[in-house]
Design a protein around this motif. Structure first.
Motif, PDB file in Angstrom:
ATOM      1  N   LEU A 122       0.818  -1.230   0.000  1.00 31.22           N
ATOM      2  CA  LEU A 122       0.000   0.000   0.000  1.00 31.22           C
ATOM      3  C   LEU A 122       0.850   1.279   0.000  1.00 31.22           C
ATOM      4  O   LEU A 122       0.697   2.114  -0.895  1.00 31.22           O
ATOM      5  N   PHE A 129       1.215   7.934  -6.413  1.00 31.54           N
ATOM      6  CA  PHE A 129       0.019   8.740  -6.660  1.00 31.54           C
ATOM      7  C   PHE A 129       0.292  10.188  -6.251  1.00 31.54           C
ATOM      8  O   PHE A 129       0.755  10.427  -5.126  1.00 31.54           O
ATOM      9  N   TYR A 135      -8.813  14.042  -3.769  1.00 33.75           N
ATOM     10  CA  TYR A 135      -9.331  12.684  -3.592  1.00 33.75           C
ATOM     11  C   TYR A 135     -10.783  12.662  -3.106  1.00 33.75           C
ATOM     12  O   TYR A 135     -11.504  11.697  -3.363  1.00 33.75           O
ATOM     13  N   LYS A 139     -13.902  10.669  -4.971  1.00 32.88           N
ATOM     14  CA  LYS A 139     -14.866   9.834  -4.246  1.00 32.88           C
ATOM     15  C   LYS A 139     -16.291  10.197  -4.676  1.00 32.88           C
ATOM     16  O   LYS A 139     -17.098   9.322  -4.978  1.00 32.88           O
ATOM     17  N   ILE A 159     -15.128  -1.403   0.294  1.00 26.83           N
ATOM     18  CA  ILE A 159     -13.664  -1.277   0.164  1.00 26.83           C
ATOM     19  C   ILE A 159     -13.190   0.118   0.532  1.00 26.83           C
ATOM     20  O   ILE A 159     -12.263   0.285   1.332  1.00 26.83           O
ATOM     21  N   TYR A 160     -13.836   1.127  -0.041  1.00 30.34           N
ATOM     22  CA  TYR A 160     -13.337   2.495   0.149  1.00 30.34           C
ATOM     23  C   TYR A 160     -13.621   3.005   1.563  1.00 30.34           C
ATOM     24  O   TYR A 160     -12.738   3.503   2.253  1.00 30.34           O
ATOM     25  N   THR A 161     -14.848   2.865   1.978  1.00 33.32           N
ATOM     26  CA  THR A 161     -15.231   3.462   3.266  1.00 33.32           C
ATOM     27  C   THR A 161     -14.843   2.600   4.457  1.00 33.32           C
ATOM     28  O   THR A 161     -14.422   3.123   5.476  1.00 33.32           O
ATOM     29  N   TYR A 162     -14.966   1.272   4.302  1.00 37.63           N
ATOM     30  CA  TYR A 162     -14.711   0.404   5.455  1.00 37.63           C
ATOM     31  C   TYR A 162     -13.434  -0.427   5.343  1.00 37.63           C
ATOM     32  O   TYR A 162     -13.131  -1.216   6.233  1.00 37.63           O
ATOM     33  N   MET A 184     -17.249  -5.551  -9.516  1.00 37.50           N
ATOM     34  CA  MET A 184     -15.898  -4.992  -9.430  1.00 37.50           C
ATOM     35  C   MET A 184     -15.426  -4.537 -10.809  1.00 37.50           C
ATOM     36  O   MET A 184     -14.758  -3.514 -10.941  1.00 37.50           O
ATOM     37  N   ILE A 191     -13.624   3.727 -12.230  1.00 32.10           N
ATOM     38  CA  ILE A 191     -12.345   4.245 -11.712  1.00 32.10           C
ATOM     39  C   ILE A 191     -11.474   4.735 -12.872  1.00 32.10           C
ATOM     40  O   ILE A 191     -10.834   5.780 -12.794  1.00 32.10           O
TER      41      ILE A 191
ATOM     42  N   MET B   1     -19.638  -3.034  11.675  1.00 29.43           N
ATOM     43  CA  MET B   1     -18.648  -2.269  10.896  1.00 29.43           C
ATOM     44  C   MET B   1     -18.309  -0.966  11.629  1.00 29.43           C
ATOM     45  O   MET B   1     -19.187  -0.267  12.082  1.00 29.43           O
ATOM     46  N   LYS B   3     -17.086   2.666  11.311  1.00 25.76           N
ATOM     47  CA  LYS B   3     -16.972   3.605  10.186  1.00 25.76           C
ATOM     48  C   LYS B   3     -15.684   4.429  10.260  1.00 25.76           C
ATOM     49  O   LYS B   3     -15.310   4.950  11.283  1.00 25.76           O
ATOM     50  N   LYS B   4     -15.013   4.477   9.180  1.00 26.21           N
ATOM     51  CA  LYS B   4     -13.816   5.308   9.126  1.00 26.21           C
ATOM     52  C   LYS B   4     -14.212   6.721   8.735  1.00 26.21           C
ATOM     53  O   LYS B   4     -15.099   6.919   7.937  1.00 26.21           O
ATOM     54  N   GLN B   7     -11.478   9.834   4.700  1.00 31.19           N
ATOM     55  CA  GLN B   7     -11.413   9.238   3.363  1.00 31.19           C
ATOM     56  C   GLN B   7     -10.320   9.952   2.589  1.00 31.19           C
ATOM     57  O   GLN B   7     -10.533  10.954   1.934  1.00 31.19           O
ATOM     58  N   THR B   8      -9.180   9.441   2.707  1.00 34.16           N
ATOM     59  CA  THR B   8      -8.003  10.127   2.209  1.00 34.16           C
ATOM     60  C   THR B   8      -7.425   9.463   0.976  1.00 34.16           C
ATOM     61  O   THR B   8      -8.017   8.542   0.420  1.00 34.16           O
ATOM     62  N   LYS B   9      -6.235   9.953   0.653  1.00 31.07           N
ATOM     63  CA  LYS B   9      -5.515   9.365  -0.479  1.00 31.07           C
ATOM     64  C   LYS B   9      -5.298   7.858  -0.292  1.00 31.07           C
ATOM     65  O   LYS B   9      -5.474   7.081  -1.221  1.00 31.07           O
ATOM     66  N   SER B  10      -4.944   7.456   0.934  1.00 32.15           N
ATOM     67  CA  SER B  10      -4.675   6.020   1.152  1.00 32.15           C
ATOM     68  C   SER B  10      -5.931   5.173   0.962  1.00 32.15           C
ATOM     69  O   SER B  10      -5.845   4.022   0.529  1.00 32.15           O
ATOM     70  N   ASP B  11      -7.118   5.744   1.268  1.00 36.57           N
ATOM     71  CA  ASP B  11      -8.363   5.012   1.011  1.00 36.57           C
ATOM     72  C   ASP B  11      -8.510   4.759  -0.485  1.00 36.57           C
ATOM     73  O   ASP B  11      -8.933   3.686  -0.920  1.00 36.57           O
ATOM     74  N   PHE B  12      -8.180   5.796  -1.261  1.00 39.68           N
ATOM     75  CA  PHE B  12      -8.311   5.658  -2.710  1.00 39.68           C
ATOM     76  C   PHE B  12      -7.290   4.653  -3.250  1.00 39.68           C
ATOM     77  O   PHE B  12      -7.612   3.828  -4.102  1.00 39.68           O
ATOM     78  N   VAL B  13      -6.055   4.733  -2.757  1.00 39.70           N
ATOM     79  CA  VAL B  13      -5.012   3.797  -3.205  1.00 39.70           C
ATOM     80  C   VAL B  13      -5.418   2.369  -2.840  1.00 39.70           C
ATOM     81  O   VAL B  13      -5.204   1.432  -3.614  1.00 39.70           O
ATOM     82  N   ASN B  14      -6.037   2.217  -1.687  1.00 43.43           N
ATOM     83  CA  ASN B  14      -6.538   0.911  -1.270  1.00 43.43           C
ATOM     84  C   ASN B  14      -7.589   0.395  -2.260  1.00 43.43           C
ATOM     85  O   ASN B  14      -7.594  -0.791  -2.623  1.00 43.43           O
ATOM     86  N   LEU B  15      -8.443   1.288  -2.721  1.00 40.95           N
ATOM     87  CA  LEU B  15      -9.466   0.918  -3.714  1.00 40.95           C
ATOM     88  C   LEU B  15      -8.790   0.488  -5.019  1.00 40.95           C
ATOM     89  O   LEU B  15      -9.147  -0.531  -5.612  1.00 40.95           O
ATOM     90  N   PHE B  16      -7.795   1.281  -5.426  1.00 38.83           N
ATOM     91  CA  PHE B  16      -7.059   0.954  -6.649  1.00 38.83           C
ATOM     92  C   PHE B  16      -6.400  -0.425  -6.526  1.00 38.83           C
ATOM     93  O   PHE B  16      -6.473  -1.257  -7.432  1.00 38.83           O
ATOM     94  N   LEU B  17      -5.785  -0.683  -5.366  1.00 44.53           N
ATOM     95  CA  LEU B  17      -5.124  -1.983  -5.156  1.00 44.53           C
ATOM     96  C   LEU B  17      -6.129  -3.129  -5.126  1.00 44.53           C
ATOM     97  O   LEU B  17      -5.825  -4.238  -5.562  1.00 44.53           O
ATOM     98  N   SER B  18      -7.342  -2.849  -4.636  1.00 44.09           N
ATOM     99  CA  SER B  18      -8.374  -3.895  -4.611  1.00 44.09           C
ATOM    100  C   SER B  18      -8.717  -4.350  -6.022  1.00 44.09           C
ATOM    101  O   SER B  18      -8.990  -5.532  -6.250  1.00 44.09           O
TER     102      SER B  18
END
Lengths: 205, 138
Positions: A122, A129, A135, A139, A159-162, A184, A191, B1, B3-4, B7-18
């Motif tokens: 990560l 980036f 960002y 979103k 994925i994004y939020t949790y 997906m 995306i 769950m 809740k975070k 929602q930052t850059k790392s959240d987006f990078v995490n989405l990209f990696l997913s």
């Protein structure tokens, strides 16, 4: 995939080759986010396959560096591969769009780190980036685009939020694996649209 | 769950990696993704397996060469050690045999030439040094 990673005896290389190549193709396909559509700084004029086999070669030369307690062999190979891309990019002077230089290539850090290989991918990916992208706007863009597509909406939310993984999303939103994969795929299209939308004025070589 | 909130850059990078993880989540998923990218997967596998086999052979050959070189270095060290030992005026073979737990009978020792004793000791100290080096690497 492998039952005895230390001895290299029972590794399913067919699976490793397929999955590592797919990961690398998919990862590099995100390059519009990194430095604009045309940049190739992280590839350094080589082909994707060269990096795949460089990562495998590194493992074969020094198998003792792989620690099964920190993840599967595939995760280790992915991590090494991404590190190579980032190391290449950080050596280029055009790398001035991110502060995430903590992910710089460093053998000693690799030895000392106790985090899993998948966790380490990560920050290395984040290093490529740009920081100056909004960002939050991305979103909002994605949320709007997936509206009405229940599976894609749930996957994005999970994925994004949790910060969920594939299995967790499937369980949480009670969807089938096929529905997840299709959702997906549609989310991925969105995306990619976001990448084009938010980088149209910042595409530099 | 839980809740975070950030929602930052790392959240987006995490989405990209997913998305990249999903494309490579299994052998079948990887095959399907690569085919959609225009990659001929049968060729990728057959050529890839050959390439990995060749790399394994080269890595094994390199490892064997390194081990042989290391053994030569250790043998030279042991030889120097034994020659110094044999040249020492305080040297006593029975004492050394006892100290190093060398299992040879005195009757046999008496029948051995100086060269035989030297070679036995070189072999003994070479193995001892190699074991010591191996233990230090672990």
């Amino acid at each position: 995939m492998s039952t005895d990673t230390g001895s290299q005896t029972h590794i399913d290389w067919e699976e490793i080759i397929l999955r590592l190549t797919a990961f690398t193709y998919s990862w590099t396909r995100g390059k519009p986010w990194f430095r604009g559509e045309k940049t190739t700084t992280f590839l350094m004029g080589k082909e994707v396959e060269d990096y795949v086999y460089a990562a495998i070669g590194k493992y074969l030369d020094e198998p003792e560096k792989f620690d099964p307690d920190k993840g599967e062999l595939l995760e280790y190979l992915k991590y090494n591969l991404v590190r190579s891309f980032v190391a290449n990019d950080l050596r280029k002077k055009e790398n001035n769009q991110t502060d995430d230089i903590f992910a710089e290539d460093n053998e000693e850090d690799e030895e000392d780190s106790s985090s899993s290989y998948s966790e380490r991918v990560l920050p290395f990916t984040a290093a490529l980036f740009p920081d100056d992208i909004d960002y939050s706007a991305i979103k909002e863009f994605i949320e709007k685009e997936v509206q009405g597509d229940k599976d894609a909406e749930n996957i994005f939310l999970g994925i994004y939020t949790y910060g969920m993984k594939r299995r967790e999303v499937i369980d949480e939103f009670t969807m089938t694996a096929v529905a997840f994969d299709n959702g997906m795929r549609r989310l991925n299209t969105v995306i990619n649209r976001a990448a084009a939308h938010f980088n149209k004025n910042t595409q530099t070589v | 769950m839980s809740k975070k909130t950030n929602q930052t850059k790392s959240d987006f990078v995490n989405l990209f990696l997913s998305t990249t993880e999903n494309d490579s989540s299994s052998k079948e998923a990887a095959k399907a993704f690569l085919a959609s990218e225009g990659v001929k997967t049968d060729k990728l596998i057959s050529e890839g397996l050959k390439r990995v086999k060749k790399m394994q052979m080269l890595a094994n050959a390199s490892r064997t060469e390194n081990e042989m070189q290391a053994a030569e270095t250790v043998k030279a060290e042991a030889t120097a050690w034994v020659d110094n030992l044999l040249a020492s005026i305080n040297f006593s073979l029975p004492e050394l045999v006892q100290k190093e737990e060398l299992f040879m009978s005195f009757r046999n020792v008496e029948n051995l030439s100086q060269d035989d004793i030297r070679n036995i000791l070189i072999r003994h100290f070479t193995l001892k040094l190699m074991n010591k080096n191996n233990n230090n690497e672990k």
